[in-house]
Design an enzyme around this catalytic site. Sequence first.
Site, PDB file in Angstrom:
ATOM      1  N   TYR A  54       0.813  -1.333  -0.084  1.00  0.00           N
ATOM      2  CA  TYR A  54      -0.049   0.001   0.122  1.00  0.00           C
ATOM      3  C   TYR A  54       0.868   1.282   0.019  1.00  0.00           C
ATOM      4  O   TYR A  54       1.508   1.559   0.938  1.00  0.00           O
ATOM      5  CB  TYR A  54      -0.784  -0.029   1.188  1.00  0.00           C
ATOM      6  CG  TYR A  54      -2.108  -1.082   1.076  1.00  0.00           C
ATOM      7  CD1 TYR A  54      -2.274  -1.831   0.152  1.00  0.00           C
ATOM      8  CD2 TYR A  54      -2.694  -1.246   2.321  1.00  0.00           C
ATOM      9  CE1 TYR A  54      -3.134  -2.831   0.320  1.00  0.00           C
ATOM     10  CE2 TYR A  54      -3.631  -2.135   2.395  1.00  0.00           C
ATOM     11  CZ  TYR A  54      -3.896  -3.133   1.346  1.00  0.00           C
ATOM     12  OH  TYR A  54      -4.593  -4.005   1.332  1.00  0.00           O
ATOM     13  N   LYS A 220     -22.412   7.393  -4.820  1.00  0.00           N
ATOM     14  CA  LYS A 220     -21.812   8.407  -5.218  1.00  0.00           C
ATOM     15  C   LYS A 220     -21.196   8.650  -6.756  1.00  0.00           C
ATOM     16  O   LYS A 220     -21.083   9.792  -7.172  1.00  0.00           O
ATOM     17  CB  LYS A 220     -20.306   9.063  -4.407  1.00  0.00           C
ATOM     18  CG  LYS A 220     -19.170   7.801  -4.415  1.00  0.00           C
ATOM     19  CD  LYS A 220     -18.186   8.119  -3.357  1.00  0.00           C
ATOM     20  CE  LYS A 220     -17.011   7.113  -3.592  1.00  0.00           C
ATOM     21  NZ  LYS A 220     -16.092   7.268  -2.531  1.00  0.00           N
ATOM     22  N   GLY A 286     -13.253   1.600   4.118  1.00  0.00           N
ATOM     23  CA  GLY A 286     -12.061   2.544   3.825  1.00  0.00           C
ATOM     24  C   GLY A 286     -12.746   3.965   3.662  1.00  0.00           C
ATOM     25  O   GLY A 286     -13.972   3.868   3.586  1.00  0.00           O
ATOM     26  N   GLN A 292     -17.924  10.348   5.988  1.00  0.00           N
ATOM     27  CA  GLN A 292     -17.972   9.120   5.220  1.00  0.00           C
ATOM     28  C   GLN A 292     -17.992   8.104   6.410  1.00  0.00           C
ATOM     29  O   GLN A 292     -18.717   7.077   6.307  1.00  0.00           O
ATOM     30  CB  GLN A 292     -17.067   8.816   4.144  1.00  0.00           C
ATOM     31  CG  GLN A 292     -16.932   7.821   3.427  1.00  0.00           C
ATOM     32  CD  GLN A 292     -15.987   7.544   2.366  1.00  0.00           C
ATOM     33  OE1 GLN A 292     -14.937   8.765   2.352  1.00  0.00           O
ATOM     34  NE2 GLN A 292     -15.947   6.713   1.606  1.00  0.00           N
ATOM     35  N   GLU A 295     -20.744   7.809   9.125  1.00  0.00           N
ATOM     36  CA  GLU A 295     -21.941   7.273   8.635  1.00  0.00           C
ATOM     37  C   GLU A 295     -21.749   5.764   8.318  1.00  0.00           C
ATOM     38  O   GLU A 295     -22.667   5.031   9.145  1.00  0.00           O
ATOM     39  CB  GLU A 295     -22.340   7.799   7.120  1.00  0.00           C
ATOM     40  CG  GLU A 295     -23.554   7.168   6.727  1.00  0.00           C
ATOM     41  CD  GLU A 295     -23.943   7.455   5.157  1.00  0.00           C
ATOM     42  OE1 GLU A 295     -24.494   6.849   4.433  1.00  0.00           O
ATOM     43  OE2 GLU A 295     -23.487   8.690   4.822  1.00  0.00           O
ATOM     44  N   ASN A 296     -20.900   5.123   7.914  1.00  0.00           N
ATOM     45  CA  ASN A 296     -20.650   3.902   7.686  1.00  0.00           C
ATOM     46  C   ASN A 296     -20.120   2.927   8.863  1.00  0.00           C
ATOM     47  O   ASN A 296     -20.722   1.707   9.194  1.00  0.00           O
ATOM     48  CB  ASN A 296     -19.479   3.411   6.551  1.00  0.00           C
ATOM     49  CG  ASN A 296     -19.757   3.981   5.241  1.00  0.00           C
ATOM     50  OD1 ASN A 296     -20.924   4.168   5.104  1.00  0.00           O
ATOM     51  ND2 ASN A 296     -18.807   4.050   4.563  1.00  0.00           N
TER      52      ASN A 296
END
Length: 327
Positions: A54, A220, A286, A292, A295-296
Amino acid sequence: MEYRRLGKSGLQVSALSFGSWLTFGNQISDKVADELMGLAYDAGVNFFDNAEGYAEGKSEIVMGNILKKQGWNRESFVVSSKVFFGTENKGPNQVGLSRKHVIEACNAALKRLQVDYLDLYFCHRPDKNTPIEETVLAMNTLLQQGKILYWGTSEWSAAEIMEAVAVAKQYNLIGPTMEQPQYNLFERNKVENEYLHLFKNHGLGTTIWSPLASGILSGKYTNSGVEGTRLGMAGLEWLKDRTLAADRMEKASKLQQLANKMDVSLAKLSIAWCLKNPNVSTVILGASKVSQLQENLQVLEVLPLLTEDVMAEIEGIVENKPKRPDF
């Protein structure tokens, strides 16, 4: 937060975990990365996923600095790395699953992450050029040294995992505990078909990546372009083309309508659908924005809404349920 055992192991991981693929050391600032990890940890997330490949190692450096700065009790979190792709240098012995690279990559990941041991260590892809015995023995060496606590695979076939299990049994070594497959409403065959005998007979755990199919199930992309998202990043054109295929876009739009009817976001509906599978140990989230992730992280509230009727309605939209084998 809900905690689930990682397969048949005694380790408990949060049902929602947090990963750094494409974001740490690349798409977002270190400050935002720190905020996201802090938010996740405070919400009960105890598993943080990473890999040598990564951002060519930079992702682990960023995460290591955050772990050091936060000063969390080491027993309170689980951190992973993966070996195969190497970092910025791609010499002949700096990639793959040879004993040399497996052990050197582990030592390098420990330094980048600034920890004494990795809780989970994954073979990021199968290596056709290295005997499976060599890789299993290398992992067992790291286990004996206390540098890793559990080892597993990512994106291996069931046959390849079974070969590793067989080798471990043959030599009385510790075999793989977990697999990290892609699993979402569009990618289902491995988790719902190919791996079933591994779940049943070997207690394989799973750490799911890409529950939102690289963002298409976040909603999105249905009404706007990719600018400012991971699909707009240079070098990821292949991901954009595959993710935004017309068939998937059409199904995502229908799933969005269902989510609207249920008064939940498409992202939360899609992640909850993954968690509904009893063979899922944890789903890796992620995020590039705090809002974001906030919310998740509320996905567990959606799980009770996934009744048999709702699950059937979802199946009617995606129409891709794998046929289960008869045992």
